[in-house]
Design a protein around this motif. Sequence first.
Motif: not given
Length: 472
Positions: A332-351
Amino acid sequence: MALEADAGYEDILQFRFSDIIAKKCNGSALTSEEIRYVVQAALTGQAEESQLGALLMAIRIRGMDPKETLTLTKELVASGHVLQWPEEWNGFLVDKHSTGGVGDKVSLPLAPALAACGCKVPMISGRGLGHTGGTLDKLESLQGFSAKQSPAQMQKILQSVGCCIVGQSGDLVPADKIFYEIRDVTATVDSLPLITASVMSKKVAENVSALILDVKFGEAAQSPTIEEARILAESLVSVGVSLGTPTIALLSNMDSPIGRCVGNTLEVIEALECLEGAGSQDLRELVTRTGGHLLWLCGKADSEVQGAEAIAKALDNGSALQCFRAMLEAQGVHSDIARNLSSTSNFRKASHQQLLRVDKAGTVKMIRARPIAEILNALGAGRSRATDIINHSVGAELLVEVGQHVEKGDPWIRIHYESPPLQDKQRQSLQASISIIDCPPFTPPSRIREIITHQGKSEETGTNMRREGETS
């Protein structure tokens, strides 16, 4: 092994549940027919919750002998469906189970590495509860990931990818779910036969060809001492082998966190580093050694050492990472996210982030895992009840390692949090969790201390073990 879901239930003699409770309270062993009746009564609602709680407490106090434990496991398996796989997969279906730890993200790189080595890995995992983390919670840090997959969907993913990591479906060992919910509120979770039957029934229902168990011991583990972990491991392995699943167990230390990250999103990021052939050495060792034993156990390697080398190669050449990406897309993970896992923008960061610093110079002797995990849970990283909602971005990064020299004022941990903020008492508890002594830097020992096979224990020295049935 054939285990039919409803086999023999119509022939069960009718018992009085109160008599079975009294019998176990007196320390007597229950017969196979009595255990079958108990499981069926739980499934059909014939037994009241108070009666089941009383029986589970009697088992917790009086115990069960190996025959009772084996029978209970078989009846739990028979309470639901057993997964069925294509015949050509026989021999190469493998899985791993951990008794729970802090920073334990081993399954995330292990499953795709095994798939890259030609195995099929139908990994059924759980969620975190208390101070221990859950594999499914970590993966759900990735937007779109779905742990809910039917047996047909699992088979489709295994056919195309080689691995999947899913939650337990309602028709797989349903009686265990009933028992576990009662155990959770009756202080009977730590019963050896109940742990054994619960863990092994789910694994046997997966219908795998080989199974490895990571049984942890230490301050942050369910078993505080290696002796207690050994007893549990021997019980688990005995039941697995008796039910036709080649099984071994590793005893691994769980005093300090595994790797350098604790918390769902941070652990996924660290698992990705491992899948890229880098990251923490202790995490890589657990992944390669655990996978190595499984490859040997199912016959895809001539020794544990050769198997570990194959797993390491899959991590280093990118094939494990490719399988991981494909698994995420299939679940279920979108291909753009699955193929660019090294991008920290794909992960929610704590404030918010806060650094803590060591208050003296010396060598790090210990970093205690349990207080770190408990504080992170209080900040929202975990749950105390199954219904609690967690914050995936809350976590901690360890900036130093056990055995490393530090100077006064060096940062040693970074806390990622939202709301509530870190309190003074929590800060003090965190500072007390790192121990610094006056000695030269050192290399910490391997986390894996012993291997448990059906023949007994083996000190972990790198010696090749033999599969069941092999001769010298």
